[in-house]
Design a protein around this motif. Structure first.
Motif, PDB file in Angstrom:
ATOM      1  N   LEU A   1       4.647  -3.268  -4.528  1.00  0.00           N
ATOM      2  CA  LEU A   1       3.360  -3.534  -3.863  1.00  0.00           C
ATOM      3  C   LEU A   1       2.940  -2.260  -3.146  1.00  0.00           C
ATOM      4  CD1 LEU A   1       5.235  -6.316  -3.448  1.00  0.00           C
ATOM      5  CD2 LEU A   1       3.033  -7.129  -2.603  1.00  0.00           C
ATOM      6  N   VAL A   2       1.647  -1.983  -3.127  1.00  0.00           N
ATOM      7  CA  VAL A   2       1.143  -0.721  -2.612  1.00  0.00           C
ATOM      8  C   VAL A   2       0.013  -0.983  -1.622  1.00  0.00           C
ATOM      9  CG1 VAL A   2       0.101   1.485  -3.228  1.00  0.00           C
ATOM     10  CG2 VAL A   2       1.731   0.416  -4.783  1.00  0.00           C
ATOM     11  N   ALA A   3       0.241  -0.667  -0.359  1.00  0.00           N
ATOM     12  CA  ALA A   3      -0.804  -0.811   0.666  1.00  0.00           C
ATOM     13  C   ALA A   3      -1.326   0.579   1.009  1.00  0.00           C
ATOM     14  CB  ALA A   3      -0.241  -1.499   1.904  1.00  0.00           C
ATOM     15  N   VAL A   4      -2.608   0.787   0.782  1.00  0.00           N
ATOM     16  CA  VAL A   4      -3.218   2.104   0.968  1.00  0.00           C
ATOM     17  C   VAL A   4      -4.213   2.055   2.117  1.00  0.00           C
ATOM     18  CG1 VAL A   4      -4.749   3.814  -0.107  1.00  0.00           C
ATOM     19  CG2 VAL A   4      -2.936   2.731  -1.459  1.00  0.00           C
ATOM     20  N   THR A   5      -4.136   3.032   3.022  1.00  0.00           N
ATOM     21  CA  THR A   5      -5.263   3.286   3.922  1.00  0.00           C
ATOM     22  C   THR A   5      -5.854   4.629   3.533  1.00  0.00           C
ATOM     23  OG1 THR A   5      -4.017   4.444   5.648  1.00  0.00           O
ATOM     24  CG2 THR A   5      -4.155   2.054   5.842  1.00  0.00           C
ATOM     25  N   ALA A   6      -7.166   4.735   3.638  1.00  0.00           N
ATOM     26  CA  ALA A   6      -7.823   5.966   3.215  1.00  0.00           C
ATOM     27  C   ALA A   6      -9.201   6.048   3.842  1.00  0.00           C
ATOM     28  CB  ALA A   6      -7.943   6.004   1.694  1.00  0.00           C
TER      29      ALA A   6
ATOM     30  N   ARG B   1     -22.480  -8.146   6.194  1.00  0.00           N
ATOM     31  CA  ARG B   1     -22.884  -8.677   4.917  1.00  0.00           C
ATOM     32  C   ARG B   1     -22.130  -7.936   3.820  1.00  0.00           C
ATOM     33  NH1 ARG B   1     -26.962 -12.397   4.313  1.00  0.00           N
ATOM     34  NH2 ARG B   1     -27.243 -12.765   6.525  1.00  0.00           N
ATOM     35  N   GLY B   2     -21.416  -8.655   2.997  1.00  0.00           N
ATOM     36  CA  GLY B   2     -20.651  -8.014   1.934  1.00  0.00           C
ATOM     37  C   GLY B   2     -21.388  -8.120   0.621  1.00  0.00           C
ATOM     38  N   ALA B   3     -21.802  -6.977   0.100  1.00  0.00           N
ATOM     39  CA  ALA B   3     -22.452  -6.983  -1.206  1.00  0.00           C
ATOM     40  C   ALA B   3     -21.396  -6.878  -2.286  1.00  0.00           C
ATOM     41  CB  ALA B   3     -23.399  -5.799  -1.319  1.00  0.00           C
ATOM     42  N   ASP B   4     -21.655  -7.417  -3.449  1.00  0.00           N
ATOM     43  CA  ASP B   4     -20.808  -7.106  -4.586  1.00  0.00           C
ATOM     44  C   ASP B   4     -20.892  -5.599  -4.798  1.00  0.00           C
ATOM     45  OD1 ASP B   4     -20.106  -9.659  -4.974  1.00  0.00           O
ATOM     46  OD2 ASP B   4     -21.526 -10.038  -6.589  1.00  0.00           O
ATOM     47  N   GLY B   5     -19.884  -5.043  -5.429  1.00  0.00           N
ATOM     48  CA  GLY B   5     -19.909  -3.609  -5.656  1.00  0.00           C
ATOM     49  C   GLY B   5     -19.340  -2.831  -4.508  1.00  0.00           C
ATOM     50  N   ARG B   6     -18.652  -3.474  -3.600  1.00  0.00           N
ATOM     51  CA  ARG B   6     -17.965  -2.734  -2.551  1.00  0.00           C
ATOM     52  C   ARG B   6     -16.468  -2.945  -2.715  1.00  0.00           C
ATOM     53  NH1 ARG B   6     -21.065  -4.302   2.496  1.00  0.00           N
ATOM     54  NH2 ARG B   6     -19.077  -3.816   3.432  1.00  0.00           N
ATOM     55  N   GLU B   7     -15.813  -3.490  -1.724  1.00  0.00           N
ATOM     56  CA  GLU B   7     -14.354  -3.562  -1.779  1.00  0.00           C
ATOM     57  C   GLU B   7     -13.857  -4.293  -3.029  1.00  0.00           C
ATOM     58  OE1 GLU B   7     -12.781  -5.184   1.735  1.00  0.00           O
ATOM     59  OE2 GLU B   7     -10.698  -5.082   1.066  1.00  0.00           O
TER      60      GLU B   7
ATOM     61  N   SER C   1      -7.284  -0.477   2.955  1.00  0.00           N
ATOM     62  CA  SER C   1      -7.905  -0.491   4.279  1.00  0.00           C
ATOM     63  C   SER C   1      -8.493   0.870   4.593  1.00  0.00           C
ATOM     64  CB  SER C   1      -6.867  -0.829   5.367  1.00  0.00           C
ATOM     65  OG  SER C   1      -6.387  -2.129   5.219  1.00  0.00           O
ATOM     66  N   ARG C   2      -9.485   0.854   5.465  1.00  0.00           N
ATOM     67  CA  ARG C   2     -10.085   2.081   5.927  1.00  0.00           C
ATOM     68  C   ARG C   2      -9.237   2.699   7.031  1.00  0.00           C
ATOM     69  NH1 ARG C   2     -15.361   3.989   6.569  1.00  0.00           N
ATOM     70  NH2 ARG C   2     -15.841   2.927   4.629  1.00  0.00           N
ATOM     71  N   GLY C   3      -8.980   4.001   6.936  1.00  0.00           N
ATOM     72  CA  GLY C   3      -8.285   4.712   7.998  1.00  0.00           C
ATOM     73  C   GLY C   3      -8.580   6.194   7.857  1.00  0.00           C
ATOM     74  N   ARG C   4      -8.180   7.003   8.842  1.00  0.00           N
ATOM     75  CA  ARG C   4      -8.452   8.434   8.770  1.00  0.00           C
ATOM     76  C   ARG C   4      -7.512   9.151   7.814  1.00  0.00           C
ATOM     77  NH1 ARG C   4      -8.397   9.675  15.055  1.00  0.00           N
ATOM     78  NH2 ARG C   4      -7.041   7.852  14.905  1.00  0.00           N
ATOM     79  N   ASP C   5      -6.247   8.680   7.762  1.00  0.00           N
ATOM     80  CA  ASP C   5      -5.279   9.295   6.860  1.00  0.00           C
ATOM     81  C   ASP C   5      -5.286   8.587   5.510  1.00  0.00           C
ATOM     82  OD1 ASP C   5      -3.993  11.079   8.781  1.00  0.00           O
ATOM     83  OD2 ASP C   5      -3.264   9.229   9.706  1.00  0.00           O
ATOM     84  N   VAL C   6      -4.888   9.324   4.483  1.00  0.00           N
ATOM     85  CA  VAL C   6      -4.488   8.669   3.237  1.00  0.00           C
ATOM     86  C   VAL C   6      -2.999   8.362   3.379  1.00  0.00           C
ATOM     87  CG1 VAL C   6      -4.283   8.819   0.745  1.00  0.00           C
ATOM     88  CG2 VAL C   6      -6.188   9.961   1.911  1.00  0.00           C
ATOM     89  N   ALA C   7      -2.675   7.094   3.483  1.00  0.00           N
ATOM     90  CA  ALA C   7      -1.284   6.680   3.661  1.00  0.00           C
ATOM     91  C   ALA C   7      -0.979   5.592   2.638  1.00  0.00           C
ATOM     92  CB  ALA C   7      -1.052   6.153   5.074  1.00  0.00           C
ATOM     93  N   VAL C   8       0.178   5.693   2.032  1.00  0.00           N
ATOM     94  CA  VAL C   8       0.573   4.777   0.960  1.00  0.00           C
ATOM     95  C   VAL C   8       1.894   4.130   1.359  1.00  0.00           C
ATOM     96  CG1 VAL C   8       0.984   4.545  -1.517  1.00  0.00           C
ATOM     97  CG2 VAL C   8      -0.431   6.428  -0.654  1.00  0.00           C
TER      98      VAL C   8
ATOM     99  N   VAL D   1       1.277  -7.998   0.734  1.00  0.00           N
ATOM    100  CA  VAL D   1       1.224  -6.982   1.790  1.00  0.00           C
ATOM    101  C   VAL D   1      -0.181  -6.908   2.355  1.00  0.00           C
ATOM    102  CG1 VAL D   1       0.749  -5.082   0.184  1.00  0.00           C
ATOM    103  CG2 VAL D   1       1.823  -4.598   2.383  1.00  0.00           C
ATOM    104  N   ASP D   2      -0.278  -6.726   3.659  1.00  0.00           N
ATOM    105  CA  ASP D   2      -1.559  -6.613   4.365  1.00  0.00           C
ATOM    106  C   ASP D   2      -1.437  -5.542   5.437  1.00  0.00           C
ATOM    107  OD1 ASP D   2      -3.916  -8.063   3.798  1.00  0.00           O
ATOM    108  OD2 ASP D   2      -2.981  -9.933   4.428  1.00  0.00           O
ATOM    109  N   THR D   3      -2.496  -4.751   5.583  1.00  0.00           N
ATOM    110  CA  THR D   3      -2.470  -3.679   6.581  1.00  0.00           C
ATOM    111  C   THR D   3      -3.466  -3.958   7.694  1.00  0.00           C
ATOM    112  OG1 THR D   3      -1.938  -2.116   4.826  1.00  0.00           O
ATOM    113  CG2 THR D   3      -2.673  -1.194   6.924  1.00  0.00           C
ATOM    114  N   ALA D   4      -3.070  -3.718   8.928  1.00  0.00           N
ATOM    115  CA  ALA D   4      -3.978  -3.785  10.070  1.00  0.00           C
ATOM    116  C   ALA D   4      -4.040  -2.400  10.703  1.00  0.00           C
ATOM    117  CB  ALA D   4      -3.493  -4.815  11.084  1.00  0.00           C
ATOM    118  N   VAL D   5      -5.260  -1.882  10.853  1.00  0.00           N
ATOM    119  CA  VAL D   5      -5.458  -0.548  11.405  1.00  0.00           C
ATOM    120  C   VAL D   5      -6.100  -0.693  12.789  1.00  0.00           C
ATOM    121  CG1 VAL D   5      -6.531   1.715  11.065  1.00  0.00           C
ATOM    122  CG2 VAL D   5      -5.749   0.402   9.080  1.00  0.00           C
ATOM    123  N   TRP D   6      -5.478  -0.070  13.747  1.00  0.00           N
ATOM    124  CA  TRP D   6      -5.929  -0.048  15.141  1.00  0.00           C
ATOM    125  C   TRP D   6      -7.323   0.581  15.203  1.00  0.00           C
ATOM    126  CZ3 TRP D   6      -5.330  -2.491  19.213  1.00  0.00           C
ATOM    127  CH2 TRP D   6      -5.216  -1.976  20.486  1.00  0.00           C
ATOM    128  N   GLY D   7      -8.295  -0.174  15.727  1.00  0.00           N
ATOM    129  CA  GLY D   7      -9.653   0.343  15.797  1.00  0.00           C
ATOM    130  C   GLY D   7     -10.501  -0.077  14.609  1.00  0.00           C
TER     131      GLY D   7
END
Lengths: 316, 316
Positions: free
Chosen positions: B100-105, B11-17, B135-142, A58-64
């Protein structure tokens, strides 16, 4: 698909969610039903038995976030979300069987435009959209699940690279990042490099060929070659020595190294000639040899110089 | 799982995603690896061959939309998202194989708390979490995808009800809505009815029993019995005559009729005794007969009075 029920009982009129779902089913488009399968409309989709291993991602794409909302369309978002997810099946050497699309969106979003992109990608990739879900949220977010099969088994992992193996690439990289740069500078949507950003093509046939040619390890390049190759090396507990990173025409060296979203495949194999033969037999563009796997875990070089982990990661 | 790459090379440092993903894998918890399978950490998960039909569905839970963010925890959200999705497999009579769990938060979200709920639900249901996305998003969505199998085939659809069939229910309904009402009025999290809202139990064993007993049609109640039974009747091109809608102790008649989120199963079958026998043989609570299917499409009644489409739908 059913949706999770709401917290508050509210009166549901016809012509709301259920109606929207019908319009979306039309926007996804008129694929011929697969005999013996049931797709959108029941609690879950029912598929004929898979052949061999089941492969799922599964992969998510977020607008913006994953696509610039000022420069691209919701149709682009739908297309790209499906292509990016499907690339994960390509990276295993799997054959796609089903796509599911879970969308969150604020009221008023043009969901038909978004799903038209989903449908276009699915049609191009020859894989049905078998289910989905629709929820209210502040972001437009598209979570795409892809299900595939590996007849005969042997899905290709990241972790199988061995010292002495060769590292191959399906094609030069950097076109997607170059297309984004050009679009930001005013290039039209149909600029060839911009299209590479809007409509990436997952390398499904190449992935199948690489698996059949006995690739030891494989991975798609989503977050940038430099970062993704480090991940492959981590998983395989080895290092690498790259000779070069071939850049797409029009892409800079940085875009090629760290741009990401090209969805080309990194393929690691003992025998490059088997890979070349498998690609040629299928009429695919010849793969490119870019380096080799080394035993020392800390040895991670490009042209003899250390190669940083450089690419896209979210902050959390 | 890889994530879709970002638009801008950073630049992606270790210790992030990558680091967060490791912490999440720990929060989901220590299931024994399934021999011959590869779960989190590669481009896609690889599963041993499925037996019979493949059954797949996706459901999204949004924090503040599907669960009140002031009254419940992120752990509740993770648990409920998995349970709601799994209920769709129960409704087909399928046996679960993968989650499988896709999270935006947004940044700063306690992702470990959320995934602890995911892991608790998965452990309770005996099904591994094989992949995910962040993924980054404004809502917490699962967005939860569930994959199952129907050995021997015969997944039970919504569309198989026939005039004269009996309508059965796994248990009284309304407890979830009653629990929400009580929580809003100050009841603690461990109030028995509040638990029914926070931690619904999908009826997987009951769904398997109903399929084996030859149920003609089946559906889970996610958006309210009144609305969901209309959907089943629409899919089967028939009507229904309900005698009663049994309410859970502590639930009102409206909560039972339209509350939703109980995830009990509506089961339609010619022969209720086969259903009762199958349930008894598995040690399951006896199912309840609540009415029958009628031929006239427009005949949709409860105790002889018309039954409205009443339940939860999103506005779009």
């Amino acid at each position: 698909m059913t949706r999770p029920g709401g917290s508050t009982p509210t009166r549901g009129a016809d012509g709301r969610e259920d109606d929207v779902l019908q319009r979306i089913a039309r926007a996804i488009g008129g694929r011929t039903p697969v005999p013996g399968e049931v797709h959108i409309g029941d609690d879950a989709a029912v598929l004929r038995p898979l052949v061999g291993q089941a492969v799922i991602s599964v992969d998510t794409a977020v607008w913006g976030v994953h696509l610039d909302a000022d420069l691209f369309t919701l149709t682009d978002l739908g297309y790209k979300a499906v292509a990016a997810a499907m690339s994960d099946l390509a990276a295993m050497g799997a054959r796609p069987r089903a796509i599911l699309v879970a969308v969150t969106a604020p009221a008023g979003t043009d969901l038909e435009a978004l799903h038209a992109g989903v449908g276009a990608a699915a049609a191009q990739l020859g894989c049905p959209v078998v289910g989905g879900d629709l929820s209210r949220g502040r972001d437009v977010a598209v979570a795409v699940t892809v299900l595939g099969e590996c007849p005969g088994g042997g899905a290709v992992l990241r972790s199988g690279a061995r010292p002495g193996d060769e590292i191959w690439l399906t094609a030069p990289v950097g076109a997607s990042a170059a297309g984004l740069r050009r679009r930001r500078a005013g290039a039209p949507s149909d600029d060839p490099l911009v299209i590479r950003h809007r409509r990436p093509q997952p390398r499904l046939l190449e992935g199948l060929a690489a698996r059949e040619a006995g690739a030891h390890a494989m991975m798609d390049i989503s977050d940038g070659l430099a970062l993704d190759l480090h991940r492959l090396a981590d998983a395989s507990a080895c290092g690498f020595a790259l000779d070069e990173i071939p850049a797409s025409p029009g892409a800079t060296a940085v875009e090629a190294r760290a741009g990401g979203e090209d969805y080309e495949l990194l393929m690691v194999c003992a025998d490059g000639s088997a890979l070349q033969t498998a690609f040629a037999a299928r009429g695919l563009a010849a793969p490119l040899r870019i380096g080799r796997i080394v035993a020392e875990h800390e040895h991670r070089t490009l042209g003899g110089q250390p190669l940083d982990r450089e690419g896209f990661q979210h902050d959390f």
